[in-house]
Each structure stands twice: as C-alpha cells, then as structure tokens.
Design an enzyme around this catalytic site. Structure first.
Site, PDB file in Angstrom:
ATOM      1  N   LYS A 209      -1.101  19.763   2.389  1.00  0.00           N
ATOM      2  CA  LYS A 209       0.136  19.426   1.682  1.00  0.00           C
ATOM      3  C   LYS A 209       0.894  20.719   1.403  1.00  0.00           C
ATOM      4  O   LYS A 209       0.684  21.379   0.380  1.00  0.00           O
ATOM      5  CB  LYS A 209      -0.166  18.684   0.379  1.00  0.00           C
ATOM      6  CG  LYS A 209       1.050  17.983  -0.217  1.00  0.00           C
ATOM      7  CD  LYS A 209       1.529  16.847   0.678  1.00  0.00           C
ATOM      8  CE  LYS A 209       2.744  16.146   0.105  1.00  0.00           C
ATOM      9  NZ  LYS A 209       3.268  15.127   1.005  1.00  0.00           N
ATOM     10  N   SER A 415       4.969  10.944   3.856  1.00  0.00           N
ATOM     11  CA  SER A 415       4.692  11.058   2.433  1.00  0.00           C
ATOM     12  C   SER A 415       5.239   9.827   1.703  1.00  0.00           C
ATOM     13  O   SER A 415       4.776   8.711   1.954  1.00  0.00           O
ATOM     14  CB  SER A 415       5.273  12.363   1.884  1.00  0.00           C
ATOM     15  OG  SER A 415       4.538  12.808   0.767  1.00  0.00           O
TER      16      SER A 415
END
Length: 632
Positions: A209, A415
């Site tokens: 991430k 996401s």
C-alpha cells in the site's frame, strides 16, 4: 478671467466614486446587452432541426480533450471551453465515441471514418482498447478508416494503428513516440521532515500500500517498485501486441526499436517522421491538406465543406443518433450508473464519486419499477472508506430487491473503487484495467517541530490524557498512534472480510492477493478478483440476461445521472452550434464569461488527502482506501 473653482478633497472623493459607479454600471449593462444579442443571434442561426445526413458522408472523429466516462463540467462550461480553446472542461464521453463508431459500422449513409487525434488526451488503456476495438469493427465491416496526425502519443497511436491508412505530417516534431510505461512521483520526506519540521505519521496495512509513501520516504519502496513493474509490464506487452496485430508487426520488433531509439533517431538524422515511416508505423508522410485532397478524390467531393469532401463531425452525428430515438420508450430498462473519480463523503458533482450522491443514484434505480437490472461503471482510484461503504450498501440493497447488479470496470477500479465493486453479481474488466489495491491507510501530520523553528510553542491543560491529543501542533502521543493503527487494522479486516464474503473465498485467500497490491485486469482475473473480460456492452448484456429480459430489442439501456439544468442544456446547445460557436469566438464574450463558468480541474496528487484531513464534525480518524496507480 475667472478661474474654475477648485473642489475640495471630500467633493473629489465622492465625484470619483460616482464616476466609478457610472463606469461599472455602463460596463455591466453593455456586457448584458452583448450577451442578449449573442443569444438572439445564436437562436436565429444556430437553432432549428438538423439537416438530413447525406449519403456517402465521412464521419470525422476529431476529439478535443480528455476521454471520460461522464462529463465533469456543465454544458455551458464545456461550450465556452470549446469556443475559447480552454484546457479545462474539454471532455469527450467514451460512450459517445463508442456508439458513433458502432452506428457508423452499419449506417449506409456513412461511407468511411477519418480519425484526427492530435487533441485527444487519453485517460487510460482500458478505455483506449474499447475505442480501438470499435474502430477495428468498422474496418472489418468493409468501411475505410483513415488516421492523420501531426504527432502521435502512444495512446493516440493505439487508436490510429487500427486504421487502413495512417498518415503523419512530414514536419512532425514528435513522430510516433512509443516509449513504454512509467510511474514516477515526487517524494517529500526530506523537505517536510528535515527542512520544514513537519512529521507525517503513516498508518497502514499491507506492505504494497504505497499511496502515501511520498510523505514519509525519499524514494519508492522495493515493494512499490515490484508491484508497479509487474502490472505495468503486463499492460505494456498487451499494448505492443495490439499495435503489432493492427499493423502486421511483431511486438518483439516494436520493443527492439524502442530499446534502440537513440540509434534509430540518429540513423534518421533526427527526422522522427521518416523514422516512423521506416519502422512501418505509418503508411505515408502527408500534410493535412494532402490528406484532405486524397479524401476528396476517394469520396464525395463537396466544395462547401471543410476539407473539400462531404462529412459529418462526431457531435452532429451523435445528435442524429439521438434524434432517431423514440420519444417515449416504455420498454424495461438496464440502468447504468457511472462512478468516476475519487470517492469522498457527501453530495459531489459528476467527475467525483460522492458517498451520498452516488448512493442516491443507485437508490433511485432500486425504487424505479422500470429498472430491472443495473450496471455500475467504475472508473475510480478509491478514496474514503466510509463513502465507499455507503455505495457498497446500495449495491447490496439492489440485489436484495431482486435486481441484478453487474460491474464494468474502466481504466482503474482500485482500492475504494474495488470496494464499491465487490458485491456485484459479476465483475467485468478489460485485461488492461488497473484494479486491486485492497488495503487501508491513514495519515496524521504534526507540525510541532516546524513551529519550534520559528519560536512558536503549544502548551496548556486537558482534563484527560487524550484531551487535545489530536492537535496537529503537538507531538504525536504514542497512545494516539496506537489508536489510529487499531482503526486502520479494523478497516483492513472489514475490507478483506467483505471481499471474502462477496467473492466466496476465505479471508486468508483474499489477504494473499490483497495487502495493497495493484493488479492488471488480466492478473486480477487469474486471482479471482475479476470474473470476465469485456466492456460496458458486455456488462449490460449480462445484466439483461440475469434479469431475463429476453432479446436486445425488448429492453433498453438508460444512464442514470444528474441531469443538466434546462437553461444549461439550452444555452449549451446554442453556443455549440456552428453559428453560435463562430459568433462566440468572434465576439470575445467567451473569454470574459469563461472566468465565471469554468473552475480549474488541476489537482495535486494528494488532493484527496488534504480534503480527508479536514475535520468532519467530531471525526478525528478517516481511513482511506486510495490507489495512486497510473502510468504514462
């Protein structure tokens, strides 16, 4: 001889103010008068019915601006941007290009298609592949497709390569610039932390991430580089294969030419146009006038038309298609709701995905008895977790109401964009769609050291240990850090848990392909995050089949979106006409009014973070599910 009596300072002040008021009044009334005259003239010369589309017409597709799923600007702003060549609000809807090409394929009035792509700003490879496939179908139907450009970016060239003939200006300064994909960002840690004394505290789950890495690192992490290069190579190899197939060239030869670019340019003595011709990327080097002469010779000549041949532009052709639609169609509907842009809370305009506004569109489809199924077209890098959850709940509610939901992923659905997609009955994507990035992060800045540099200090009292602990002018308390990390951990558990439930997999299986890692559509399908390949058309057909609507002629497709106000539609139509457009450009009114109608679309890479960091009521921690996953 009498001298004129001089006025005192107070009198001069009031007289000056009065003159200024008079000047402003005259200026405003003159502008309003010119505007009224413009509207009347545009109504006189720009209105009326469309002239019939003549036989043997050439469809000229000359898009100017960004290729988008839905307009982010109102009709008036788009019209002014077109009239004044403004950079903002110049947009072309993907669906309009696709339906025009699909109609031209079988329209007996359309003899051929011409592509002039210099002003097109591609947004991503999935949408480009949709357009490329539509162009290829026109060519396969036996209709000639001609592409011309002064330069071709690699995105533009993917479309041009589908044509029967590709021409490049002999004086091209850019040539056909195939260079590969790259993703580079600026990293601010040294500037923020060492120079300014601002500490950015990152809380996340998932080593891949990397959205907020620029705030805390001086360079990309190894995990970020590994993940980005993995999906970029997949997308790039597919692009080389698409171009090679269209042009009859080997992808390996294309790649070799790129690697040897310096030698190739030197061999062509710096002439990029000649280099493109030598590499068989184009069929000839011709000026625009020479291309138009060829088109006039091979088509229906028309001395009154621009270029000397009978033609219809994209906007006019789509108006003809709209005019052919039945005024009152009572057939069952497959609704399409577009979710394009960053996801944030509240009621947001088109071009952004609002937790409340997008949920309201889905709710209206659920409440509409004429809507039997829905396609959610997602083109979003994500954003706020709660706003994403609001939209996901409405998707689930549609399914509970017995209405199938199919997701069609565009250029990116990552996401938070995946969060709103995961509960669909089926997920479609292009092999070059960017998706995944299942992960959560949060940012918390503290500026105590920055303030200390200028001699400013924060001090005071609080009734509890954590009273005032979220004050950004104070150092971060370790307990606060633990609280924020707990919230982020819980958000990741929610994300992976919901994906596991929606996709019929275990949490461990989801975690193995999650942890913030980004995938191409091809890679995502291999890992069970995507069900099938296809665009909006395939998703709509699937949704109709799930709702058992029968043959295509027994149902219709309808986009549900915020409609423009009547005045905006009317005035935008006036200034978009040829007469209105010419008058607007000549009058200079456009430049004056553009300042009032156009707001800047420029945004910093982490604009959504800035918005999310603003206090929303009493909320102190805002988990984010966002992916900075783009390539050029």
């Amino acid at each position: 001889m009498n001298q004129p009596r001089s006025r005192g300072p107070i009198a001069r002040l009031f007289i000056g103010l009065w003159d200024a008021v008079n000047f402003s009044r005259r200026l405003v009334f003159n502008l309003l008068f010119l505007l009224v005259v413009f509207v009347l003239l545009a109504a006189m010369f720009g209105g009326g019915k469309l002239a019939p589309l003549a036989e043997r017409s050439t469809l000229v597709i000359e898009p100017e601006g960004r290729l988008v799923e839905q307009y982010s600007c109102d009709p008036v702003s788009r019209a002014f941007a077109r009239a004044t060549n403004g950079e903002d609000c110049r947009e072309i809807r993907l669906r309009d290009v696709l339906r025009a090409l699909d109609a031209a394929r079988t329209d007996k009035r359309i003899d051929r298609v011409v592509l002039h792509l210099d002003e097109l700003q591609p947004s991503g490879f999935a949408s480009l592949r949709d357009v490329a496939a539509a162009i290829a179908k026109v060519k396969a139907a036996g209709k000639q497709v001609v592409a011309y450009g002064e330069n071709f970016s690699q995105g533009q060239y993917l479309l041009a390569a589908q044509a029967n003939k590709v021409y490049l200006d002999p004086m091209s300064q850019g040539g056909v610039m195939l260079e590969g994909l790259a993703g580079y960002r600026q990293y601010f840690r040294q500037g923020l932390q060492d120079k300014l004394g601002v500490d950015m505290h990152l809380f996340k789950v998932g080593e891949y991430k990397s959205a907020a890495e620029p705030y805390i690192l001086d360079a990309a992490s190894p995990e970020s580089k590994e993940a980005d290069l993995f999906w970029m190579n997949d997308v790039w190899q597919r692009m080389l294969a698409d171009i090679g197939k269209a042009r009859g060239l080997q992808p390996a030869a294309l790649a070799a030419n790129i690697d040897a670019m310096a030698e190739q340019v030197a061999g062509a003595k710096g002439d990029l146009a000649q280099m493109a011709l030598q590499q068989k990327l184009v069929d000839g080097l011709k000026t625009r006038e020479e291309v138009e002469d060829l088109l006039a010779e091979g088509g229906e000549a028309d001395d009154t038309a621009e270029g000397g041949f009978r033609q219809v532009d994209l906007d006019t052709y789509t108006q003809h298609l709209d005019g052919a639609l039945a005024p009152a169609d009572m057939r069952p509907q497959v609704a399409v709701v577009v979710a394009e842009g960053e996801i944030a809370g509240g009621d947001l305009p088109p071009g952004q995905v609002g937790g409340e506004s997008t949920a309201a569109l889905l709710r209206s489809a659920r409440d509409d008895d004429n809507v039997k199924a829905l396609v959610l077209r997602v083109n979003s890098p994500g954003g706020e977790v709660f706003a994403s959850e609001q939209i996901r709940r409405e998707v689930a509610a549609l399914k509970e109401a017995g209405k199938p939901v199919v997701v069609s992923m565009g250029d990116v659905a990552a996401s938070g964009g995946y969060w709103i997609s995961m509960n669909a009955d089926r997920i479609y994507a292009d092999p070059s769609t960017i998706t995944g990035s299942i992960g959560i992060f949060g940012l918390f800045p503290t500026a105590d050291r920055a303030l200390d540099k200028i001699g400013v200090h924060t001090d005071g009292v609080g009734t509890t240990k954590y009273a005032g602990a979220f004050d950004v002018t104070r150092a971060l308390d370790p307990g606060v850090g633990a609280i924020v990390q707990s919230v982020i951990d819980k958000g990741y558990r929610d994300f992976t848990g919901k994906v596991a439930q929606a996709r019929g997999r275990s949490v461990e299986q989801v975690d193995a392909v999650a942890r913030g890692r980004v995938w191409s559509g091809e890679q995502a399908k291999e890992r069970g995050l995507v069900d099938a390949f296809g665009g909006v058309e395939a998703a709509v057909a699937d949704a109709a089949a799930r709702a058992k609507l029968g043959k295509p002629e027994t149902w219709q497709t309808r986009y549900i979106e915020e409609s423009a106000k009547p005045f905006e539609q009317w005035f935008g139509g006036l200034v978009s006409s040829h007469a209105g457009l010419g008058l607007l450009r000549a009058s200079g009114i456009g430049e004056a009014l553009l300042l009032q109608h156009v707001t800047s679309q420029a945004a910093t890479p982490l604009r959504f973070v800035e918005n999310a960091l603003k206090q929303r009521g009493s909320v102190r921690v805002t988990p984010l599910a966002h992916c900075f996953c783009s390539a050029q």
